[in-house]
Design a protein around this motif. Structure first.
Motif, PDB file in Angstrom:
ATOM      1  N   UNK A 114       0.829  -1.210   0.000  1.00  0.00           N
ATOM      2  CA  UNK A 114       0.000   0.000   0.000  1.00  0.00           C
ATOM      3  C   UNK A 114       0.862   1.257   0.000  1.00  0.00           C
ATOM      4  N   UNK A 115       2.005   1.218   0.708  1.00  0.00           N
ATOM      5  CA  UNK A 115       2.918   2.370   0.739  1.00  0.00           C
ATOM      6  C   UNK A 115       3.555   2.597  -0.631  1.00  0.00           C
ATOM      7  N   UNK A 116       3.964   1.500  -1.286  1.00  0.00           N
ATOM      8  CA  UNK A 116       4.559   1.605  -2.627  1.00  0.00           C
ATOM      9  C   UNK A 116       3.529   2.139  -3.620  1.00  0.00           C
ATOM     10  N   UNK A 117       2.295   1.644  -3.522  1.00  0.00           N
ATOM     11  CA  UNK A 117       1.226   2.115  -4.398  1.00  0.00           C
ATOM     12  C   UNK A 117       0.944   3.601  -4.157  1.00  0.00           C
ATOM     13  N   UNK A 118       0.970   4.009  -2.890  1.00  0.00           N
ATOM     14  CA  UNK A 118       0.728   5.419  -2.549  1.00  0.00           C
ATOM     15  C   UNK A 118       1.810   6.314  -3.146  1.00  0.00           C
ATOM     16  N   UNK A 119       3.075   5.902  -3.000  1.00  0.00           N
ATOM     17  CA  UNK A 119       4.187   6.693  -3.538  1.00  0.00           C
ATOM     18  C   UNK A 119       4.118   6.767  -5.059  1.00  0.00           C
ATOM     19  N   UNK A 120       3.845   5.637  -5.698  1.00  0.00           N
ATOM     20  CA  UNK A 120       3.736   5.616  -7.155  1.00  0.00           C
ATOM     21  C   UNK A 120       2.590   6.463  -7.664  1.00  0.00           C
ATOM     22  N   UNK A 121       1.435   6.362  -7.008  1.00  0.00           N
ATOM     23  CA  UNK A 121       0.268   7.154  -7.418  1.00  0.00           C
ATOM     24  C   UNK A 121       0.525   8.644  -7.235  1.00  0.00           C
ATOM     25  N   UNK A 122       1.166   8.995  -6.112  1.00  0.00           N
ATOM     26  CA  UNK A 122       1.513  10.398  -5.868  1.00  0.00           C
ATOM     27  C   UNK A 122       2.494  10.929  -6.892  1.00  0.00           C
ATOM     28  N   UNK A 123       3.503  10.131  -7.211  1.00  0.00           N
ATOM     29  CA  UNK A 123       4.484  10.554  -8.224  1.00  0.00           C
ATOM     30  C   UNK A 123       3.841  10.690  -9.599  1.00  0.00           C
ATOM     31  N   UNK A 124       2.915   9.784  -9.915  1.00  0.00           N
ATOM     32  CA  UNK A 124       2.200   9.878 -11.191  1.00  0.00           C
ATOM     33  C   UNK A 124       1.409  11.174 -11.293  1.00  0.00           C
ATOM     34  N   UNK A 125       0.729  11.542 -10.193  1.00  0.00           N
ATOM     35  CA  UNK A 125      -0.037  12.788 -10.167  1.00  0.00           C
ATOM     36  C   UNK A 125       0.901  13.996 -10.247  1.00  0.00           C
ATOM     37  N   UNK A 126       2.023  13.908  -9.539  1.00  0.00           N
ATOM     38  CA  UNK A 126       3.022  14.979  -9.536  1.00  0.00           C
ATOM     39  C   UNK A 126       3.595  15.195 -10.943  1.00  0.00           C
ATOM     40  N   UNK A 127       3.981  14.103 -11.604  1.00  0.00           N
ATOM     41  CA  UNK A 127       4.528  14.200 -12.969  1.00  0.00           C
ATOM     42  C   UNK A 127       3.509  14.831 -13.903  1.00  0.00           C
ATOM     43  N   UNK A 128       2.250  14.415 -13.770  1.00  0.00           N
ATOM     44  CA  UNK A 128       1.202  14.930 -14.649  1.00  0.00           C
ATOM     45  C   UNK A 128       0.999  16.433 -14.469  1.00  0.00           C
ATOM     46  N   UNK A 129       0.945  16.910 -13.218  1.00  0.00           N
ATOM     47  CA  UNK A 129       0.660  18.338 -13.001  1.00  0.00           C
ATOM     48  C   UNK A 129       1.864  19.215 -13.340  1.00  0.00           C
ATOM     49  N   UNK A 130       3.075  18.748 -13.019  1.00  0.00           N
ATOM     50  CA  UNK A 130       4.271  19.551 -13.343  1.00  0.00           C
ATOM     51  C   UNK A 130       4.489  19.606 -14.850  1.00  0.00           C
TER      52      UNK A 130
END
Length: 201
Positions: free
Chosen positions: A142-158
């Motif tokens: 769940x922690x790995x999924x959270x980090x990956x999902x957050x990074x995906x959202x971060x990459x998309x917005x930046x």
């Protein structure tokens, strides 16, 4: 290897923005410049990484009936999932808001209402609900999924913020200026991210 596969998949294949269209309101509103997009993206990563593992533990040991439930195998509190998940997310969002207001006042003022609105960002709650659906075997997943999902959202917005900054210097036809060209750009980015769906992980 399973963690790496889950991490990469959550960033590119199951991207919260381009695969599920979650968190679009703040994604479109705060992506006008890279600085504010960067701040909100980091805040989303922090809230996801803190809340999703905690919600996993609450879901496994308190909400879901079974041998792991601390109240006994027959007690089903799963109907409280939404309320508990949102309460945890709101608590961590409040923490982020206080930290940003204290140490980064310029970022706090530029993010405006969208910083406290992380609490109702669909991507944050979506992460916890997908965690339930995917039935992770341990808190590490769940922690790995959270980090990956957050990074995906971060990459998309930046990425969108960088493109929108460049577009201000481009000769965009008058009817498409502003949100029009932004929608077209987001659509093209979504099509580009669809290429990752062909990857076998």
């Amino acid at each position: 290897m399973e963690y790496l596969s889950l991490f990469v998949k959550s960033i590119f294949v199951d991207n919260m923005i381009f695969a599920y269209f979650l968190g679009m309101c703040s994604y479109l509103a705060v992506s006008k410049n890279v600085k504010t997009a960067n701040g909100l993206g980091l805040a989303v990563i922090f809230v996801l990484v803190c809340t999703l593992p905690l919600n996993y533990l609450l879901n496994k040991y308190i909400l879901t009936p079974g041998e792991n439930c601390i109240f006994g195998p027959d007690v089903d509190l799963s109907f409280l999932s939404f309320i508990i998940f949102i309460a945890v997310i709101a608590a961590f969002t409040q923490l982020v808001e206080m930290i940003v207001e204290k140490f980064l006042p310029s970022l706090y003022s530029s993010l405006g209402i969208f910083l406290p609105l992380i609490a109702v960002n669909c991507a944050i709650l979506g992460g916890s609900l997908f965690m339930q659906q995917k039935d992770f075997v341990n808190v590490g997943e769940s922690a790995v999924y959270a980090l990956g999902s957050g990074l995906g959202w971060y990459i998309a917005i930046v990425a969108l913020a960088a493109i929108r900054e460049k577009l201000t210097y481009s000769k965009v036809p008058a009817p498409l200026r502003g949100i029009g060209i932004t929608f077209i750009t987001v659509g093209l980015m979504g099509i580009a991210f669809m290429a990752f769906m062909g990857i076998s992980l």
